[in-house]
Write an enzyme that holds these catalytic residues in place. Sequence first.
Site, PDB file in Angstrom:
ATOM      1  N   HIS A 144      33.105  18.341 -49.206  1.00  0.00           N
ATOM      2  CA  HIS A 144      34.004  18.247 -50.360  1.00  0.00           C
ATOM      3  C   HIS A 144      34.846  16.980 -50.228  1.00  0.00           C
ATOM      4  CE1 HIS A 144      36.838  18.992 -53.408  1.00  0.00           C
ATOM      5  NE2 HIS A 144      37.803  19.423 -52.632  1.00  0.00           N
ATOM      6  N   CYS A 161      37.333  24.418 -55.256  1.00  0.00           N
ATOM      7  CA  CYS A 161      36.462  23.336 -54.779  1.00  0.00           C
ATOM      8  C   CYS A 161      35.220  23.845 -54.060  1.00  0.00           C
ATOM      9  CB  CYS A 161      37.253  22.416 -53.859  1.00  0.00           C
ATOM     10  SG  CYS A 161      38.798  21.939 -54.596  1.00  0.00           S
ATOM     11  N   ASN A 194      39.303  13.532 -55.926  1.00  0.00           N
ATOM     12  CA  ASN A 194      38.865  14.908 -55.682  1.00  0.00           C
ATOM     13  C   ASN A 194      38.521  15.553 -57.028  1.00  0.00           C
ATOM     14  OD1 ASN A 194      38.771  17.674 -55.277  1.00  0.00           O
ATOM     15  ND2 ASN A 194      40.595  17.762 -53.983  1.00  0.00           N
TER      16      ASN A 194
HETATM   17  N1  ACO Z   1      52.938   7.798 -53.331  1.00  0.00           N
HETATM   18  C1  ACO Z   1      53.924   7.459 -52.505  1.00  0.00           C
HETATM   19  N2  ACO Z   1      54.579   8.338 -51.728  1.00  0.00           N
HETATM   20  C2  ACO Z   1      54.175   9.628 -51.807  1.00  0.00           C
HETATM   21  C3  ACO Z   1      53.154  10.045 -52.666  1.00  0.00           C
HETATM   22  C4  ACO Z   1      52.525   9.082 -53.449  1.00  0.00           C
HETATM   23  N3  ACO Z   1      51.505   9.373 -54.287  1.00  0.00           N
HETATM   24  N4  ACO Z   1      52.985  11.381 -52.507  1.00  0.00           N
HETATM   25  C5  ACO Z   1      53.868  11.786 -51.590  1.00  0.00           C
HETATM   26  N5  ACO Z   1      54.606  10.724 -51.168  1.00  0.00           N
HETATM   27  C6  ACO Z   1      55.695  10.695 -50.183  1.00  0.00           C
HETATM   28  C7  ACO Z   1      56.368  12.042 -50.004  1.00  0.00           C
HETATM   29  O1  ACO Z   1      57.383  12.216 -50.977  1.00  0.00           O
HETATM   30  C8  ACO Z   1      56.912  11.902 -48.615  1.00  0.00           C
HETATM   31  O2  ACO Z   1      58.094  11.143 -48.665  1.00  0.00           O
HETATM   32  P1  ACO Z   1      59.340  11.509 -47.711  1.00  0.00           P
HETATM   33  O3  ACO Z   1      58.812  11.334 -46.312  1.00  0.00           O
HETATM   34  O4  ACO Z   1      60.365  10.504 -48.102  1.00  0.00           O
HETATM   35  O5  ACO Z   1      59.681  12.930 -48.024  1.00  0.00           O
HETATM   36  C9  ACO Z   1      55.887  11.082 -47.889  1.00  0.00           C
HETATM   37  O6  ACO Z   1      55.117  10.409 -48.906  1.00  0.00           O
HETATM   38  C10 ACO Z   1      54.944  11.893 -47.019  1.00  0.00           C
HETATM   39  O7  ACO Z   1      54.440  12.973 -47.786  1.00  0.00           O
HETATM   40  P2  ACO Z   1      53.466  14.027 -47.177  1.00  0.00           P
HETATM   41  O8  ACO Z   1      53.156  15.063 -48.214  1.00  0.00           O
HETATM   42  O9  ACO Z   1      54.023  14.483 -45.858  1.00  0.00           O
HETATM   43  O10 ACO Z   1      52.184  13.128 -46.915  1.00  0.00           O
HETATM   44  P3  ACO Z   1      50.879  13.491 -46.115  1.00  0.00           P
HETATM   45  O11 ACO Z   1      50.674  12.504 -45.051  1.00  0.00           O
HETATM   46  O12 ACO Z   1      50.815  14.955 -45.755  1.00  0.00           O
HETATM   47  O13 ACO Z   1      49.752  13.233 -47.206  1.00  0.00           O
HETATM   48  C11 ACO Z   1      48.321  14.406 -48.726  1.00  0.00           C
HETATM   49  C12 ACO Z   1      49.740  13.988 -48.389  1.00  0.00           C
HETATM   50  C13 ACO Z   1      47.494  13.151 -48.975  1.00  0.00           C
HETATM   51  C14 ACO Z   1      48.363  15.243 -49.989  1.00  0.00           C
HETATM   52  C15 ACO Z   1      47.713  15.198 -47.537  1.00  0.00           C
HETATM   53  O14 ACO Z   1      48.606  16.195 -47.125  1.00  0.00           O
HETATM   54  C16 ACO Z   1      46.401  15.828 -47.889  1.00  0.00           C
HETATM   55  O15 ACO Z   1      45.428  15.155 -48.167  1.00  0.00           O
HETATM   56  N6  ACO Z   1      46.327  17.162 -47.842  1.00  0.00           N
HETATM   57  C17 ACO Z   1      45.132  17.878 -48.213  1.00  0.00           C
HETATM   58  C18 ACO Z   1      45.091  17.958 -49.674  1.00  0.00           C
HETATM   59  C19 ACO Z   1      43.801  18.490 -50.180  1.00  0.00           C
HETATM   60  O16 ACO Z   1      42.780  18.413 -49.554  1.00  0.00           O
HETATM   61  N7  ACO Z   1      43.881  19.017 -51.379  1.00  0.00           N
HETATM   62  C20 ACO Z   1      42.798  19.528 -52.097  1.00  0.00           C
HETATM   63  C21 ACO Z   1      42.222  20.733 -51.499  1.00  0.00           C
HETATM   64  S1  ACO Z   1      41.241  21.777 -52.382  1.00  0.00           S
HETATM   65  C22 ACO Z   1      41.061  21.281 -53.864  1.00  0.00           C
HETATM   66  O17 ACO Z   1      40.467  20.297 -53.976  1.00  0.00           O
HETATM   67  C23 ACO Z   1      41.606  21.956 -55.057  1.00  0.00           C
END
Ligand code: ACO
Length: 321
Positions: free
Chosen positions: A247, A111, A277
Site C-alpha cells: 500500500h 486501504c 495515498n
Molecule cells: N507541512 C508542514 N508541517 C507539517 C505538515 C505539513 N503538511 N503536517 C504536519 N506538520 C507539522 C506538525 O504540525 C508538527 O509540527 P510541530 O512539531 O510544530 O507540532 C510537525 O510537522 C511534525 O508532525 P508529525 O505529525 O509528528 O509528523 P510525522 O513525522 O509523524 O509525519 C505523517 C506525519 C507523514 C502523517 C506520518 O506520521 C505518517 O506517514 N503516518 C502514517 C500515515 C498513514 O500511513 N496514513 C494512511 C494510512 S491508511 C489509509 O491510507 C487510509
Amino acid sequence: MTSAILGTGSALPEKIVTNDDLAKIVETSDAWISERTGIRSRRIAVGETTTTLSIDAGRRALEDAGISPEDIGLILVATLTPDGSMPNTACKVQAALGAVNAMCYELNAACSGFMYGVQTAHAFICSGIIKYALVIGAETLSKILDWTDRGTCVLFGDGAGAAIIGASKKGIISVEGGADGSKGAFLTTGNAPLCNPYTKHEATNPYVEMDGQEVFKFAVRKIPSIVQALTEKVDIEINQLDCILLHQANQRIIQTAAKRLKLPEELFPMNLDQYGNTSAASVAILLDEVHRSGKIKSGDLIALAGFGGGLTWAGILMYWI
Ligand code: ACO
C-alpha cells in the site's frame, strides 16, 4: 485449481497537484512533504468521479484479460468514497460495461479494500460459484479531506485500479488478512448520525482524521508480519519473492518494511511520489503499472500487502501467470 489475476487496468484523474501547489493553500512545503512521505504530486478529480474512474479502470482490465463483460459473475468495488450509497458503484460499473450476468456490490476495508476484494473473488471462484470476477479499488478521497488541515490533505490522491480474476492452475497460493476494530479511532472519516423527527441533530464531521504516528507504528509492524505469514503458510522463503507491492501510504513505511524483512528496496516498486495515498486504489494502480511496464513476468512470485482504516490489513501471495 486456484484463481489468478488475468488482466489489470487503472484510471487516474487528469489534474496533477504538486506539493508546491498545496503550499499555496496550506502552510506546508515541498521539502516537508517529500522528506516525510516521499509524495511529490497527486491526481485530484475535477471532472472524474469514483464511478467514472471505476468504469475506465474496469474496462481496461477487461480488455487486458480478453474477457467479455458477459462472462463476469461478480463485480466488487472496494471504496470508502462512493458517489452515493444506492445504487452501489459496482451496479453502475455493470451497467456501463454491459456485464449483465454479474452480482454487484461494494466493500469498504479502507486501504486494504482491494486485497479484501481479490480474496473474496478468489473464494467465489474456487468454490465454483462464478468463473470470472472484476475487482476494482477506487477512490475520490479529495472530497473527504479537510483542505485546511495540512496534516492530512497533503497525503492523499484520487484514482482507480482494477483486476480480472479467473480460475487457473497456477496463481494465488496464500492469503492473509484481519482487522483490529479496537484501534479504529486512529483513522476515521465521516459519520452519519441519526437524523429523524425524534432525534436532536448532531454536528457532523465528514473529514479524514488520523493519528499519523500511531498509524505509522501499526503499519511498520504489520506489513512485515503479513509478508512473513503469507510465505510461511506455503513453505516459501521470503528471499524467493520477485516483487512486493505494498500500500502506497508513505515511502518511509515501505523502506522500514524492506529493512525489517531484510530485502532490497528494489523489490518494492513505488508510485506514491506521483499519486500519493489512493487508499483502496493504491495497490491496484501499482499492480497495473508494474504489469504494463513489464517489471513482472510470467512465473514471478508476487506479494501484495496493505493496511488501513478499521484498522484492517490483508495480503496475497501469487504466481503471475
Ligand atoms: N507541512 C508542514 N508541517 C507539517 C505538515 C505539513 N503538511 N503536517 C504536519 N506538520 C507539522 C506538525 O504540525 C508538527 O509540527 P510541530 O512539531 O510544530 O507540532 C510537525 O510537522 C511534525 O508532525 P508529525 O505529525 O509528528 O509528523 P510525522 O513525522 O509523524 O509525519 C505523517 C506525519 C507523514 C502523517 C506520518 O506520521 C505518517 O506517514 N503516518 C502514517 C500515515 C498513514 O500511513 N496514513 C494512511 C494510512 S491508511 C489509509 O491510507 C487510509
